[in-house]
Design a protein around this motif. Structure first.
Motif, PDB file in Angstrom:
ATOM      1  N   CYS A   1       0.539  -1.366   0.286  1.00 31.76           N
ATOM      2  CA  CYS A   1      -0.114  -0.059  -0.024  1.00 31.76           C
ATOM      3  C   CYS A   1       0.761   1.665  -0.035  1.00 31.76           C
ATOM      4  O   CYS A   1       1.727   1.509   0.523  1.00 31.76           O
TER       5      CYS A   1
ATOM      6  N   TYR B   1      -8.705   1.589  -5.733  1.00 32.80           N
ATOM      7  CA  TYR B   1      -8.470   2.119  -3.989  1.00 32.80           C
ATOM      8  C   TYR B   1      -7.427   2.392  -4.122  1.00 32.80           C
ATOM      9  O   TYR B   1      -6.886   2.388  -4.747  1.00 32.80           O
TER      10      TYR B   1
ATOM     11  N   PHE C   1      -2.962   5.158   4.032  1.00 34.85           N
ATOM     12  CA  PHE C   1      -1.738   5.317   4.608  1.00 34.85           C
ATOM     13  C   PHE C   1      -0.503   3.990   3.827  1.00 34.85           C
ATOM     14  O   PHE C   1      -1.017   3.720   3.054  1.00 34.85           O
TER      15      PHE C   1
ATOM     16  N   ILE D   1      -0.664  -5.815   1.360  1.00 39.43           N
ATOM     17  CA  ILE D   1      -2.291  -6.167   0.665  1.00 39.43           C
ATOM     18  C   ILE D   1      -1.794  -7.502   0.730  1.00 39.43           C
ATOM     19  O   ILE D   1      -1.499  -8.854   0.377  1.00 39.43           O
TER      20      ILE D   1
ATOM     21  N   ASN E   1      -8.272 -14.276   3.617  1.00 42.62           N
ATOM     22  CA  ASN E   1      -8.166 -12.477   3.850  1.00 42.62           C
ATOM     23  C   ASN E   1      -8.858 -12.063   2.474  1.00 42.62           C
ATOM     24  O   ASN E   1      -9.005 -10.878   2.027  1.00 42.62           O
TER      25      ASN E   1
ATOM     26  N   ALA F   1     -11.962 -12.858   1.543  1.00 48.20           N
ATOM     27  CA  ALA F   1     -13.596 -12.859   1.923  1.00 48.20           C
ATOM     28  C   ALA F   1     -13.854 -10.861   1.705  1.00 48.20           C
ATOM     29  O   ALA F   1     -15.349 -10.670   1.771  1.00 48.20           O
ATOM     30  N   LYS F   2     -12.970 -10.517   2.884  1.00 57.30           N
ATOM     31  CA  LYS F   2     -13.441  -8.900   3.330  1.00 57.30           C
ATOM     32  C   LYS F   2     -13.610  -7.984   1.598  1.00 57.30           C
ATOM     33  O   LYS F   2     -13.866  -6.701   1.814  1.00 57.30           O
TER      34      LYS F   2
ATOM     35  N   CYS G   1     -15.443  -7.146  -0.977  1.00 57.76           N
ATOM     36  CA  CYS G   1     -17.478  -7.608  -1.206  1.00 57.76           C
ATOM     37  C   CYS G   1     -18.017  -6.733  -1.513  1.00 57.76           C
ATOM     38  O   CYS G   1     -18.997  -6.434  -1.709  1.00 57.76           O
TER      39      CYS G   1
ATOM     40  N   MET H   1     -18.210  -3.764  -0.547  1.00 57.10           N
ATOM     41  CA  MET H   1     -18.905  -2.948   0.794  1.00 57.10           C
ATOM     42  C   MET H   1     -18.333  -1.738   0.706  1.00 57.10           C
ATOM     43  O   MET H   1     -18.912   0.170   1.230  1.00 57.10           O
ATOM     44  N   ARG H   2     -17.228  -1.496   1.299  1.00 62.23           N
ATOM     45  CA  ARG H   2     -16.493  -0.195   1.670  1.00 62.23           C
ATOM     46  C   ARG H   2     -15.711   0.586   0.651  1.00 62.23           C
ATOM     47  O   ARG H   2     -14.961   0.938   1.092  1.00 62.23           O
ATOM     48  N   TYR H   3     -15.009  -0.556  -0.278  1.00 69.14           N
ATOM     49  CA  TYR H   3     -14.554  -0.580  -1.606  1.00 69.14           C
ATOM     50  C   TYR H   3     -13.859  -0.949  -2.590  1.00 69.14           C
ATOM     51  O   TYR H   3     -14.712  -1.851  -2.875  1.00 69.14           O
TER      52      TYR H   3
ATOM     53  N   PHE I   1     -28.392  -9.108   0.934  1.00 68.39           N
ATOM     54  CA  PHE I   1     -26.078  -8.554   0.709  1.00 68.39           C
ATOM     55  C   PHE I   1     -25.219  -9.857   0.399  1.00 68.39           C
ATOM     56  O   PHE I   1     -24.615  -9.872  -0.616  1.00 68.39           O
TER      57      PHE I   1
ATOM     58  N   PHE J   1     -22.843  -9.478  -2.597  1.00 70.01           N
ATOM     59  CA  PHE J   1     -21.287  -9.126  -2.554  1.00 70.01           C
ATOM     60  C   PHE J   1     -21.110 -10.383  -3.310  1.00 70.01           C
ATOM     61  O   PHE J   1     -19.713 -10.736  -4.168  1.00 70.01           O
TER      62      PHE J   1
ATOM     63  N   ARG K   1     -17.811 -10.543  -6.236  1.00 69.67           N
ATOM     64  CA  ARG K   1     -16.791 -11.243  -6.139  1.00 69.67           C
ATOM     65  C   ARG K   1     -16.906 -11.910  -7.569  1.00 69.67           C
ATOM     66  O   ARG K   1     -15.862 -11.833  -7.642  1.00 69.67           O
TER      67      ARG K   1
END
Lengths: 456, 471
Positions: A64, A80, A84, A186, A299, A301-302, A304, A306-308, A318, A322, A326
């Motif tokens: 990152c 994305y 940070f 990542i 790893n 799984a996040k 999906c 929803m957030r980024y 949901f 998802f 995916r």
């Protein structure tokens, strides 16, 4: 070359603006032909002070970078922009390194030939019809093809630094698991992932390692010391172990010959050669793939929607949403590994696969520990063959591709440091010598890789 | 007889979250106590909060559990919108502690509740269902302030037979958790999954019950529902249910046949580590005094009886501390205990409030003053009882309150005698009753005097005067 560049920069003999203008011109141009970078920053943050003051540094896309797109080579993370910096990036910036771009890679590191890339496959600069190796393909191509002084931050889970370094004929060090912080990496497989350095010679790699290594409060598994790796130890009276399992019929003759020549060269420099055996080597490949896939299936799984990263119009439950994101965002190899990895940790299979693989891992570690009781380093071929043509790769089944990692997975599974050292060519394509040492004995490897006469 | 088992999740009272440095504190503004780690951003990594481990071990101590010296975490994978990573870091193979027990008293009888395990895990984000409930909301908002808050899960064997037993257990457990300072009722929450079955039927699990009242109601409903089904030869399904406190009923969430396989793996980002003997010794030494010890001490040091001491220690840990502080400067300990138990708790009970929720814990001096006003005769006991509610609710000091409410004691004895005389003449029937031997008739007249004077007189003095007047 890096050394001289840093001296010139330090003395003000290089004009940073002019130098980095040239850098940009070259990377834009070469990127078109070789697919080295996924992202290039609009503006270089040029600094000239520090251990890397004014040195161009490329970074594998899975590491990152604050304000610069980091996708790990996947469409699901397109757009994305991390808020940070990974710890290694923070340390590079602090020492004046200039991030020039994010290098191409197999999606999440899932590949041996950089043919599972969502943003285009990097090509071997020596022969663009051939693979650059993977998964840190972009980093190896950058080091091999860019004419200016430069190091690349790469990452290895099962051989992703050694393999492309071998195919492209550059140096690449994979440090001990736990020497370099993974904060900001990542994840592919957390218990295997290691951030390392590629460079045009051993000294360049050692310099990069000196900057990025050492404890970090943000990664509990990082315990390494910070030290200067650039003063190389002599190889005289050191013992080089040659594991017989690494010279099987699966390894091409030309590769075997060149690697043996290199080992004999060490002998002529005063080292002792000792034949050893690592009897559990044949178990390493399946164990590695089971652990790597199992961890990666959790790893990923996040991701999906929803957030980024990739998102789609919201419809249905949901679970349905998802799945849709995916399905669209992951490439074929990622899907294969999610399915296999999930299967291998389900009730009834968990004991048979996941837990068994964890036990095998201990056997593999014990093999190495035993060998290092009598040897300072182990020497073997990095890859069983030279960089294959893309036309040849297309004919391979997934298991044939996995088998190509047979020489690199065991040291990766054991978490020991390893380094690819170019040691000859066949049909004009580079061949790599693989040097391995006990945990946190990077200096021993660098001593061999940095032998003066060696850098011919 | 029903079989009931609990999985209690308690938010631990730490300054920061379990795996990152974000504040562990409720915040009315959503998504402010967040960072890459608790948001599950790619590349972020967890790191363990040692304070949470310490608090977890404290719970293991008070539940007589076998402690694991090795700390080890696992990943529990399932997809849900409140999970920042779509896996939860929890303890699976090696929990913090196993095989404990916790004794409670139900209707004067001691009951042992066996505990299967005590372990640490992270809380998921809080979901806000907008425009309806979990099944009817139009959309859902996620607040990650809660994501990564340390939870301690306490799992019991199905040792409960009635809702009453569960209530007694929860009350005592929560009291203990506050006493050992692992749970702060002001900022922390707890919730439990309640497993209920009756003979001849399958077990159902009521998810996320958040108060003792709801727990009691949901268990009673569930026992009734299941007993009813069995009685009429119907099948009790193995399922997960939810309790609606509005209707007082439980509803199906999902069938257990759809039970998720969590595919546990070891958490590779956290190293396992072992605690030293020295660590546990220090931990043991630092453990605060337990309620049982406090209760014993209260009886010995302050001459309270078992019931008084128990109420003061178990009802609300803030109360025990308050009593003890007051007892240092106020010497009539029995009076102090009585006033706290009968009047203060009595009033709080009538308005459905807890001691800690009021400003009382901070008003030790004012409360002592309140008692002293009665001791010096400036306020009668009756007025005290009348005013205690206002005293608790307001921030006023007791003298000011007394004046404001116009309850100052009438000091002028002649004035009181005049009122007594007047009242006696108003109730000739009561006078003749008294004279014919019905002594109780005098209370009637005393009552009337108190009413006339708005309680500003001492009932004993008035009684004396009334008798004198009649005679």
């Amino acid at each position: 070359m890096v050394k001289q560049h840093l001296q010139k920069m330090g003395k003000g003999l290089v004009k940073p603006e002019t130098f980095f203008k040239k850098v940009r011109k070259e990377i834009v141009q070469k990127n078109k032909r070789l697919n080295i970078f996924i992202s290039i920053p609009k503006k270089f943050d040029v600094k000239t002070k520090g251990k890397l003051g004014g040195l161009p540094v490329s970074v594998k896309d899975c590491v990152c970078t604050k304000g610069l797109q980091s996708t790990a080579g996947s469409k699901i993370l397109e757009g994305y922009v991390p808020p940070f910096d990974a710890t290694v990036v923070k340390r590079i910036k602090k020492e004046g390194g200039v991030i020039i771009g994010k290098t191409a890679q197999d999606e999440f590191g899932f590949g041996t030939f950089s043919t599972n890339c969502a943003y285009g496959t990097p090509k071997n600069p020596i022969d663009p019809s051939r693979s650059a190796g993977g998964s840190s393909g972009g980093s190896a191509v950058a080091v091999a093809s860019l004419s200016f002084p430069h190091i690349s931050i790469a990452e290895s889970t099962g051989g992703s630094i050694s393999c492309p370094a071998s195919f492209c004929g550059v140096y690449g060090i994979t440090p001990t698991y736990g020497l370099v912080s993974r904060y900001g990496l990542i994840d592919y497989s957390n218990s295997l992932d290691k951030i390392g350095v590629m460079g045009k010679n051993a000294w360049d790699c050692a310099l990069g390692l000196s900057v990025i290594a050492g404890k970090d409060g943000l990664d509990q598994t990082c315990v390494g010391e910070t030290k200067n790796y650039t003063t190389f130890k002599r190889v005289k009276d050191k013992v080089v172990g040659v594991p017989k399992e690494y010279f099987s019929s699966a390894v091409s003759e030309s590769v075997q010959k060149n690697v043996w020549d290199a080992i004999k060269f060490f002998e002529s420099e005063g080292a002792t050669i000792k034949k050893v055996s690592l009897p559990n080597t044949h178990l390493a490949l399946p164990a590695y793939y089971i652990i790597a896939m199992t961890e990666s299936s959790t790893n990923l799984a996040k991701l999906c929607g929803m957030r980024y990263g990739l998102s789609l119009p919201i419809e249905g439950s949901f679970n349905e949403y998802f799945s849709k994101v995916r399905t669209k965002g992951f490439g074929e190899e990622a899907k294969r590994r999610i399915l296999l990895g999930t299967y291998m940790r389900m009730k009834g299979y968990r004991n048979k696969y996941y837990l068994k693989a964890m036990k095998i891992r201990t056997l593999v570690i014990n093999d190495f520990k035993k060998a290092f009781k009598t040897c300072d380093v182990l020497a073997a071929p990095t890859m069983p063959f030279i960089a294959p043509k893309f036309s040849e790769i297309r004919k391979l089944t997934p298991t044939q591709v996995y088998a190509a990692d047979v020489l690199t997975v065991a040291p990766n599974l054991a978490g020991i440091p390893m380094m690819n050292v170019p040691c000859g060519t066949h049909k004009g394509m580079p061949i790599g010598l693989h040097l391995m040492a006990d945990h946190f004995q990077e200096e021993k490897i660098l001593g061999f890789a940095g032998v003066k006469a060696w850098r011919r | 007889m029903a079989k009931i088992g609990l999985e209690v999740h308690v938010q631990l009272n730490t300054a920061t979250k379990l795996f990152c440095g974000c504040r562990n504190e409720p915040n009315p503004k959503p998504n402010v106590n967040v960072c890459p780690t608790c948001l599950g951003l790619p590349g972020s990594k967890p790191r363990i909060n040692e304070k949470a481990i310490e608090l977890g071990y404290r719970i293991a101590f008070i539940t007589n559990s076998k402690i694991s010296h090795k700390m080890f975490f696992s990943r529990k994978s399932y997809f849900y919108p409140d999970m920042s990573k779509n896996f939860q870091i929890t303890q699976y193979e090696i929990p913090l502690a196993i095989g404990g027990y916790f004794d409670v008293e139900v209707k004067g009888k001691r009951k042992r509740v066996r505990l299967i395990r005590v372990h640490l895990e992270e809380d998921p984000a809080r979901l806000v269902h907008v425009g309806g409930g979990i099944t009817t909301a139009k959309y859902v908002l996620a607040d990650y302030n809660r994501s990564g808050v340390p939870l301690c899960e306490i799992v019991t064997e199905p040792d409960f037979k009635t809702a009453e037993e569960v209530v007694a257990f929860m009350k005592k457990l929560l009291s203990y958790l506050q006493h050992i300072q692992v749970f702060d009722v002001k900022k922390g929450k707890w919730r439990a999954d309640v497993n209920v079955s009756v003979p001849g039927g399958n077990r159902s699990e009521i998810k996320n019950v958040g108060s003792i009242k709801d727990m009691e109601k949901s268990i009673r409903f569930e026992i009734m529902r299941q007993t009813h089904l069995v009685k009429f030869g119907k099948k009790v399904d193995m399922e997960t249910r939810t309790f609606d406190s509005e209707t007082g009923k439980t509803y199906t969430l999902r069938s257990k046949e759809e039970e998720i396989d969590y595919g546990y793996i070891f958490e590779p980002d956290l190293t396992s580590f072992e605690m030293s003997k020295d660590y546990f010794k220090k931990l043991d030494d630092s453990l605060p005094e337990l309620p049982e010890e406090i209760e014993k001490r209260f009886r010995k040091d302050y001459g309270l009886n078992h019931e008084q001491a128990s109420i003061l220690t178990y009802a609300d840990p803030a109360l025990a501390g308050f009593f003890e502080k007051c007892a240092k400067t106020y010497n009539d300990h029995k009076k102090l205990a009585n006033w706290l138990i009968v009047e203060v708790l009595g009033f709080l009970n009538s308005v459905n409030k807890e001691f800690y929720e009021t400003s009382m814990p901070l008003r030790k001096k004012q409360f002592i003053k309140f008692l002293e006003l009665m001791d010096s005769g400036k306020m009668t006991g009756r007025i005290g009882k009348e005013l205690i509610g206002k005293f608790i609710a307001s921030e006023d000091n007791p003298e000011k309150l007394l004046e404001k409410e116009g309850f100052s004691v009438i000091k002028d004895e002649l004035k009181v005698r005049r009122i007594v005389k007047e009242t006696v003449s108003e109730f000739p029937k009561a006078v003749s009753d008294y004279k014919s031997g019905k002594e109780k008739a005098v209370h009637f007249i005393v009552g009337a005097v108190l009413k006339k004077t708005r309680l500003q007189v001492d009932p004993e003095t008035v009684k004396k005067m009334v008798v004198e007047e009649i005679d």
